[in-house]
Write a protein that holds these residues in place. Structure first.
Motif, PDB file in Angstrom:
ATOM      1  N   GLU A  27      -0.956  -0.029  -9.441  1.00 18.68           N
ATOM      2  CA  GLU A  27      -2.033   0.615  -8.690  1.00 18.68           C
ATOM      3  C   GLU A  27      -3.254  -0.266  -8.459  1.00 18.68           C
ATOM      4  O   GLU A  27      -3.998  -0.070  -7.480  1.00 18.68           O
ATOM      5  N   HIS A  70       4.281  -2.176  -7.145  1.00 16.36           N
ATOM      6  CA  HIS A  70       3.485  -0.999  -6.823  1.00 16.36           C
ATOM      7  C   HIS A  70       2.415  -0.710  -7.858  1.00 16.36           C
ATOM      8  O   HIS A  70       1.905   0.418  -7.946  1.00 16.36           O
ATOM      9  N   GLN A 121       2.469   1.802  -3.381  1.00 15.77           N
ATOM     10  CA  GLN A 121       1.498   2.360  -4.323  1.00 15.77           C
ATOM     11  C   GLN A 121       1.326   3.859  -4.114  1.00 15.77           C
ATOM     12  O   GLN A 121       1.216   4.620  -5.078  1.00 15.77           O
ATOM     13  N   GLU A 122       1.325   4.276  -2.868  1.00  9.21           N
ATOM     14  CA  GLU A 122       1.178   5.706  -2.562  1.00  9.21           C
ATOM     15  C   GLU A 122       2.395   6.503  -3.039  1.00  9.21           C
ATOM     16  O   GLU A 122       2.256   7.567  -3.652  1.00  9.21           O
ATOM     17  N   SER A 155       2.575   6.988  -6.767  1.00  8.70           N
ATOM     18  CA  SER A 155       1.464   7.708  -7.389  1.00  8.70           C
ATOM     19  C   SER A 155       1.848   9.137  -7.756  1.00  8.70           C
ATOM     20  O   SER A 155       1.113   9.827  -8.461  1.00  8.70           O
ATOM     21  N   ARG A 211       0.828  -1.209   0.000  1.00  6.70           N
ATOM     22  CA  ARG A 211       0.000   0.000   0.000  1.00  6.70           C
ATOM     23  C   ARG A 211       0.863   1.261   0.000  1.00  6.70           C
ATOM     24  O   ARG A 211       0.592   2.224  -0.722  1.00  6.70           O
ATOM     25  N   ARG A 212       1.922   1.255   0.800  1.00  3.31           N
ATOM     26  CA  ARG A 212       2.786   2.430   0.857  1.00  3.31           C
ATOM     27  C   ARG A 212       3.556   2.620  -0.444  1.00  3.31           C
ATOM     28  O   ARG A 212       3.747   3.762  -0.907  1.00  3.31           O
TER      29      ARG A 212
END
Length: 382
Positions: A317, A315, A117-118, A121, A114-115
């Protein structure tokens, strides 16, 4: 000749082999390792080692790409990574390295994914593409950058204008004919024809898709399926291409395309699943001209991941197909490639091991070594 195995009454499949399933057989002649050449050339660019650094943020930064170039290899910068999303990506890299690992000791961690992916972004900044490639060029080494097929149309003009020497289009699986009802796909043949720089494209994992990629005008084809130490494509999508068979099949496509095109040679670059020197040796023996390394170079002190390793799949999305894995460090990049080594597990002195294997079997250069005898020897012990 191919052999199909009956899986059940309704399905048959070809038998395929991984690099662990094959072994090299010594011949009657041996050589002095100092007499062996591991030089490699693609288009007008010559290298003293057949090593290509994978475009992964844990492996290649501008600094590590320069270091690899000065050691005779080719570093490929990920132009969709942290180095083109952040003016100073070092704090971001430090955060990724410091993320807490899974409690059970496994690589998989939803919190880490999750991190990632953030962090990924953040938008790609074209001016950073230009400045990162300029940094590599100013060091006097060959400049190579990679984009995925999905981003190539958007950023390739910036990449070419920045003075890239070799353009890499790399994805989990890349085909010469992508079909979409919603978006205009990249026409690889037209795209490569219009560029003034050599293009390496892949991955491909079979004879037919590789032959189609060669017909687009690519200078090199990556053989792989998005595997390696960090990939989970097999578990998530059920897609897997054992590398020994994949390399051999693509090498056969290279041979047939050489005849079809009247002498145009397309380089086969093995990409994925080669974490040790023995894997590299066997990849060349199966027909690879060079190897693209991720895990093996992620262990170098200069690697941005500081012993941690992750790829673009980690990562994604919507459908992440990779993990952040700890591979450790073994020493400076020069030691990883050329020794001296104090490791017995094939993680350092990679080129020294390749030279020794070629010398032990009596071959003087990489093209000759592709003819070495091999046997099928299922992996049973460390």
């Amino acid at each position: 000749m191919t052999y199909e195995i009956e899986i059940g009454r309704g399905k048959r499949g070809l038998r395929a082999y991984s690099l662990d399933d094959v072994a090299i057989v010594p011949n009657r002649r041996t050589r002095d390792p100092r007499d062996v050449s591991v030089n490699w050339q693609i288009d007008a660019y010559q290298f003293s080692t057949p090593i290509v650094g994978a475009p992964m943020d844990s492996v290649m930064s501008p600094e590590s790409a320069i270091a690899l170039g000065r050691l005779g290899g080719l570093g490929v910068l990920n132009l969709e990574g942290l180095w083109t999303r952040y003016e100073d990506p070092r704090p971001v890299l430090a955060e990724i390295v410091a993320l807490e690992a899974a409690q059970d000791g496994a690589h998989f961690s939803p919190a880490v994914t999750r991190r990632l992916q953030e962090l990924y972004s953040a938008p790609i900044q074209p001016e950073l593409i230009t400045s990162r490639l300029a940094e590599i060029r100013d060091a006097g080494v060959t400049v190579a950058g990679a984009l995925t097929p999905q981003r190539t149309q958007e950023h390739y003009k910036t990449v070419v204008a920045a003075g890239v020497d070799i353009f890499v289009i790399r994805g989990t699986t890349v085909s010469a004919e992508h079909v979409s009802k919603t978006t205009e796909p990249l026409n690889l043949k037209q795209f490569i024809y219009e560029l003034d720089v050599p293009v390496i494209v892949g991955g491909a994992a079979g004879y037919t898709p590789a032959l189609h990629l060669m017909r687009t005008g690519a200078a090199g084809v990556l053989v792989g399926f998005g595997g390696g130490a960090t990939g989970t494509t097999r578990r998530q999508l059920g897609i897997h291409a054992p590398m020994a068979t994949a390399i051999s099949d693509v090498a056969a496509a290279r041979r047939d395309y050489l005849d079809e095109s009247g002498g145009r040679y397309v380089h086969v670059i093995a990409d994925g699943g080669m974490g040790t020197s023995g894997d590299i040796v066997k990849a060349v023996a199966m027909g690879a001209d060079a190897v693209m390394l991720g895990t093996a170079l992620a262990r170098a002190n200069e690697a941005p991941g500081q012993g941690w390793h992750w790829g673009a799949e980690a990562h994604h999305e919507t459908s992440p197909r990779g993990d952040r894995a700890y591979v450790g460090t073994v020493g400076p990049m020069k030691q990883v490639l050329f020794g001296p080594s104090s490791h017995t597990n094939g993680t350092s002195n990679l080129i020294g091991a390749l030279r020794r294997s070629m010398a032990t079997t009596g071959y003087s250069d990489l093209k000759e070594f592709q003819r070495v005898d091999v046997v099928v020897s299922p992996y049973e012990s460390v």
